[in-house]
Design an enzyme around this catalytic site. Structure first.
Site, mmCIF file in Angstrom:
data_model
loop_
_atom_site.group_PDB
_atom_site.id
_atom_site.type_symbol
_atom_site.label_atom_id
_atom_site.label_comp_id
_atom_site.label_asym_id
_atom_site.label_seq_id
_atom_site.Cartn_x
_atom_site.Cartn_y
_atom_site.Cartn_z
ATOM 1 N N GLU A 233 46.257 88.057 9.365
ATOM 2 C CA GLU A 233 46.441 87.476 8.025
ATOM 3 C C GLU A 233 45.545 86.279 7.741
ATOM 4 O O GLU A 233 45.110 86.094 6.604
ATOM 5 C CB GLU A 233 47.915 87.089 7.816
ATOM 6 C CG GLU A 233 48.863 88.285 7.708
ATOM 7 C CD GLU A 233 49.322 88.842 9.048
ATOM 8 O OE1 GLU A 233 48.875 88.315 10.113
ATOM 9 O OE2 GLU A 233 50.106 89.802 9.064
ATOM 10 N N ARG B 15 52.500 90.492 14.184
ATOM 11 C CA ARG B 15 51.690 91.292 15.095
ATOM 12 C C ARG B 15 51.284 90.518 16.346
ATOM 13 O O ARG B 15 51.223 91.089 17.440
ATOM 14 C CB ARG B 15 50.439 91.806 14.383
ATOM 15 C CG ARG B 15 50.695 93.032 13.536
ATOM 16 C CD ARG B 15 49.466 93.473 12.790
ATOM 17 N NE ARG B 15 49.783 94.597 11.932
ATOM 18 C CZ ARG B 15 49.439 95.856 12.183
ATOM 19 N NH1 ARG B 15 48.748 96.161 13.256
ATOM 20 N NH2 ARG B 15 49.783 96.821 11.351
ATOM 21 N N HIS C 82 63.185 94.434 11.744
ATOM 22 C CA HIS C 82 62.051 94.998 10.996
ATOM 23 C C HIS C 82 61.864 96.454 11.395
ATOM 24 O O HIS C 82 62.034 96.806 12.563
ATOM 25 C CB HIS C 82 60.788 94.178 11.325
ATOM 26 C CG HIS C 82 59.657 94.389 10.368
ATOM 27 N ND1 HIS C 82 58.819 95.471 10.448
ATOM 28 C CD2 HIS C 82 59.238 93.670 9.301
ATOM 29 C CE1 HIS C 82 57.908 95.405 9.469
ATOM 30 N NE2 HIS C 82 58.150 94.314 8.759
ATOM 31 N N HIS D 140 58.598 89.799 13.324
ATOM 32 C CA HIS D 140 57.743 90.967 13.107
ATOM 33 C C HIS D 140 56.264 90.702 13.348
ATOM 34 O O HIS D 140 55.464 91.626 13.335
ATOM 35 C CB HIS D 140 57.905 91.490 11.673
ATOM 36 C CG HIS D 140 57.327 90.587 10.627
ATOM 37 N ND1 HIS D 140 55.985 90.543 10.350
ATOM 38 C CD2 HIS D 140 57.901 89.680 9.819
ATOM 39 C CE1 HIS D 140 55.765 89.645 9.398
ATOM 40 N NE2 HIS D 140 56.913 89.102 9.070
ATOM 41 N N ASP E 182 48.230 87.678 2.038
ATOM 42 C CA ASP E 182 47.251 87.908 3.103
ATOM 43 C C ASP E 182 47.432 89.234 3.830
ATOM 44 O O ASP E 182 47.003 89.397 4.970
ATOM 45 C CB ASP E 182 47.367 86.757 4.109
ATOM 46 C CG ASP E 182 48.811 86.506 4.515
ATOM 47 O OD1 ASP E 182 49.620 87.452 4.406
ATOM 48 O OD2 ASP E 182 49.145 85.379 4.916
ATOM 49 N N GLU F 47 49.402 82.604 -4.111
ATOM 50 C CA GLU F 47 49.636 82.014 -2.781
ATOM 51 C C GLU F 47 48.300 81.877 -2.033
ATOM 52 O O GLU F 47 48.135 82.326 -0.892
ATOM 53 C CB GLU F 47 50.642 82.806 -1.945
ATOM 54 C CG GLU F 47 51.197 82.024 -0.766
ATOM 55 C CD GLU F 47 52.079 82.856 0.149
ATOM 56 O OE1 GLU F 47 51.566 83.644 0.953
ATOM 57 O OE2 GLU F 47 53.308 82.721 0.037
HETATM 58 C C1 UD1 Z 1 52.793 93.570 7.382
HETATM 59 C C2 UD1 Z 1 51.726 92.527 7.028
HETATM 60 C C3 UD1 Z 1 52.248 91.131 7.325
HETATM 61 C C4 UD1 Z 1 53.584 90.889 6.655
HETATM 62 C C5 UD1 Z 1 54.559 91.990 7.034
HETATM 63 C C6 UD1 Z 1 55.846 91.785 6.288
HETATM 64 C C7 UD1 Z 1 49.409 93.222 7.382
HETATM 65 C C8 UD1 Z 1 48.274 93.290 8.319
HETATM 66 N N1 UD1 Z 1 50.563 92.732 7.878
HETATM 67 O O1 UD1 Z 1 53.088 93.488 8.770
HETATM 68 O O2 UD1 Z 1 51.310 90.177 6.875
HETATM 69 O O3 UD1 Z 1 54.074 89.655 7.100
HETATM 70 O O4 UD1 Z 1 53.993 93.265 6.689
HETATM 71 O O5 UD1 Z 1 56.875 92.569 6.775
HETATM 72 O O6 UD1 Z 1 49.276 93.603 6.247
HETATM 73 N N2 UD1 Z 1 57.610 100.462 8.731
HETATM 74 C C9 UD1 Z 1 58.533 101.378 8.299
HETATM 75 N N3 UD1 Z 1 59.088 101.198 7.048
HETATM 76 C C10 UD1 Z 1 58.748 100.177 6.250
HETATM 77 C C11 UD1 Z 1 57.814 99.230 6.714
HETATM 78 C C12 UD1 Z 1 57.242 99.402 7.962
HETATM 79 O O7 UD1 Z 1 58.859 102.328 9.000
HETATM 80 O O8 UD1 Z 1 59.284 100.083 5.126
HETATM 81 C C13 UD1 Z 1 57.005 100.647 10.092
HETATM 82 C C14 UD1 Z 1 55.873 101.680 10.094
HETATM 83 O O9 UD1 Z 1 55.871 102.341 11.314
HETATM 84 C C15 UD1 Z 1 54.641 100.780 9.974
HETATM 85 C C16 UD1 Z 1 55.073 99.626 10.844
HETATM 86 O O10 UD1 Z 1 56.450 99.433 10.503
HETATM 87 O O11 UD1 Z 1 53.485 101.420 10.450
HETATM 88 C C17 UD1 Z 1 54.361 98.319 10.605
HETATM 89 O O12 UD1 Z 1 54.185 98.095 9.201
HETATM 90 P P1 UD1 Z 1 52.912 97.220 8.748
HETATM 91 O O13 UD1 Z 1 52.765 97.153 7.314
HETATM 92 O O14 UD1 Z 1 51.739 97.681 9.523
HETATM 93 O O15 UD1 Z 1 53.432 95.808 9.247
HETATM 94 P P2 UD1 Z 1 52.685 94.592 9.801
HETATM 95 O O16 UD1 Z 1 51.214 94.773 9.764
HETATM 96 O O17 UD1 Z 1 53.315 94.240 11.090
HETATM 97 N N1 UDP Z 2 63.847 89.657 3.766
HETATM 98 C C1 UDP Z 2 64.726 90.580 3.236
HETATM 99 N N2 UDP Z 2 65.491 91.311 4.104
HETATM 100 C C2 UDP Z 2 65.415 91.174 5.449
HETATM 101 C C3 UDP Z 2 64.489 90.233 5.979
HETATM 102 C C4 UDP Z 2 63.707 89.496 5.115
HETATM 103 O O1 UDP Z 2 64.842 90.732 2.022
HETATM 104 O O2 UDP Z 2 66.149 91.859 6.172
HETATM 105 C C5 UDP Z 2 62.997 88.901 2.833
HETATM 106 C C6 UDP Z 2 63.003 87.400 2.993
HETATM 107 O O3 UDP Z 2 64.011 86.811 2.198
HETATM 108 C C7 UDP Z 2 61.597 87.005 2.551
HETATM 109 C C8 UDP Z 2 60.767 88.216 2.883
HETATM 110 O O4 UDP Z 2 61.667 89.296 3.096
HETATM 111 O O5 UDP Z 2 61.531 86.810 1.150
HETATM 112 C C9 UDP Z 2 59.936 87.973 4.103
HETATM 113 O O6 UDP Z 2 59.345 89.168 4.491
HETATM 114 P P1 UDP Z 2 58.756 89.359 5.945
HETATM 115 O O7 UDP Z 2 59.446 88.446 6.900
HETATM 116 O O8 UDP Z 2 58.767 90.821 6.226
HETATM 117 O O9 UDP Z 2 57.224 88.942 5.750
HETATM 118 P P2 UDP Z 2 56.425 87.559 5.743
HETATM 119 O O10 UDP Z 2 57.074 86.648 4.772
HETATM 120 O O11 UDP Z 2 56.406 87.043 7.139
HETATM 121 O O12 UDP Z 2 55.042 87.976 5.334
#
Ligand code: UD1
Ligand code: UDP
Length: 372
Positions: free
Chosen positions: A134, A217, A247, A215, A98, A120
């Site tokens: 999501e 939103r 995160h 994490h 999602d 999923e």
């Molecule tokens: C996104 C997904 C959410 C998922 C989550 C898993 C959407 C709308 N949300 O969350 O469903 O549960 O990922 O973690 O798609 N950033 C870094 N390095 C990284 C990743 C993120 O610096 O490797 C920082 C960046 O500033 C980025 C911010 O984190 O802009 C947020 O990342 P984003 O993909 O927007 O996360 P979410 O939308 O919160």
């Molecule tokens: N995870 C990981 N390292 C971390 C935290 C989470 O590998 O430090 C893994 C966790 O085992 C799970 C996945 O990341 O499989 C979950 O990702 P996240 O919580 O970012 O997203 P969500 O599942 O809520 O979409």
């Protein structure tokens, strides 16, 4: 007969974890020619999974930018994936879950009348603001996907109600169970893949470990501050230690650093790669998380999960008794953590190793469905 050409598209850590078993299955199966496109919605935490699973993407759109809005991300993902689809012309596009990457990839495929397989499929919280965005993303994907791979019977039933009898809805199990089994095997073969927590384990010997991740939103701002305060309060106890891989979202980091930084028994650490996260779950007494994937993994390892959210699209864990919704009131969160620390019967009741989300064979079933 030619190969079935599949393009698997994803962009975040959880999608990579839940899709690597599918990619492995497709790549081991002579019926398929699988190619991968990553949007790069995430970077470091996506690359950790790609490296572990040995996936070298055929396309990488490098979309991550600090502070970009959802509409910027969605627009860039949609046009970028569209160009990849025009070049690849696959028979199927596979997306998972999602996220914005999954929604944009499914929509770009739909605009080209390329069939979409949704892994999923069918999770529903019935609240478009929890989780946000999501819940809306996955409903939109379901409205035009051609093959719906439901992780649980409840998800399959929800899809059947929405999509009707003619829809291609199949109960496959959740690929996260395949992923966790795979990584557990890898750690058994190669223990040094998960030995990086040894220093924390030594420092926290004799204390119960609380693993924390956050994490979502919809929790940014007040929700996160409340979660941090509950952890701060519980960490006053001398019998516990907190290990919290934070995160990379700056809006998560700033709050956690401000509220929890500098405490001896709270380890705010960088995101762990998947083997180390599996190790963290294994050594934990309990888990506090708003993550979807972690709610699905912890039951396999017999770890109680407290979920600081108002709703969950994963009620199976609540019904199985392995997870509990605790909301974001810090007093309630602290009380629920304390109960699991102080009441062995309450802990034991939640710690039964039983996973309602799958049997570890979901990826193989999805491959068979794609083969038709
Ligand atoms: C996104 C997904 C959410 C998922 C989550 C898993 C959407 C709308 N949300 O969350 O469903 O549960 O990922 O973690 O798609 N950033 C870094 N390095 C990284 C990743 C993120 O610096 O490797 C920082 C960046 O500033 C980025 C911010 O984190 O802009 C947020 O990342 P984003 O993909 O927007 O996360 P979410 O939308 O919160
Ligand atoms: N995870 C990981 N390292 C971390 C935290 C989470 O590998 O430090 C893994 C966790 O085992 C799970 C996945 O990341 O499989 C979950 O990702 P996240 O919580 O970012 O997203 P969500 O599942 O809520 O979409």
């Amino acid at each position: 007969m030619g190969f079935i050409r599949v393009l698997t598209v994803f962009g975040t850590r959880p999608e990579a974890i839940k899709l690597f078993p599918v990619i492995h299955a497709l790549e081991a199966d002579h019926r398929f020619d699988n190619r991968t496109c990553v949007t790069g919605q995430h970077r470091e935490i996506l690359d950790q999974v790609l490296a572990l699973a040995g996936i070298v993407p055929d396309h990488d759109l490098t979309l991550m930018r600090d502070g970009q809005t959802l509409d910027q991300l969605t627009a860039r993902a949609l046009t970028g994936i569209g160009q990849v689809l025009d070049a690849e012309r696959p028979d199927w596009v596979v997306v998972q879950g999602d996220t914005t990457s999954a929604f944009a990839a499914a929509l770009a495929a739909h605009y080209r009348k390329i069939p979409v397989c949704h892994v999923e499929a069918g999770l529903r919280s019935a609240n478009t603001h929890h989780p946000w965005p999501e819940e809306a993303n996955r409903r939109m994907i379901s409205s035009f996907a051609d093959l719906h791979c439901a992780p649980t019977q409840r998800a399959a039933d929800a899809l059947r109600t929405e999509r009707g009898e003619g829809a291609q809805i199949h109960l496959t199990g959740n690929t996260v169970v395949d992923a966790l089994e795979w990584v557990t095997q890898r750690i058994m073969q190669q223990p040094d893949l998960a030995c990086g927590l040894a220093e924390w384990e030594r420092r926290f010997t004799g204390r119960k470990i609380l693993a924390v991740t956050t994490h979502r939103r919809e929790n940014l701002g007040a929700g996160l501050i409340n979660i941090a305060r509950s952890v701060h309060e519980i960490a006053r106890r001398s019998d516990i230690a907190v290990i919290f891989p934070v995160h990379p979202n700056p809006q998560v980091r700033s709050v956690m650093q401000a509220e929890l930084g500098g405490r001896d028994n709270v380890a705010l650490i960088e995101p762990l790669d998947y083997p180390h996260f599996a190790r963290l779950l294994a050594i934990s007494h309990l888990v506090l998380t708003d993550s979807g994937g972690v709610q699905e993994e912890a039951p396999s390892l017999g770890k109680p999960v407290l979920v600081p959210r108002e709703t969950t699209e994963r009620p199976e864990g609540i019904e199985a008794g392995t997870a509990k919704l605790v909301g974001t009131d810090p007093i309630v969160i602290e009380r629920e953590i304390a109960r699991l620390l102080d009441d062995p019967a309450a802990h034991a009741a939640m710690a039964r190793a039983h996973n309602p989300y799958g049997d570890g064979r979901a990826a193989m079933r999805i491959g068979d469905l794609l083969a038709g």
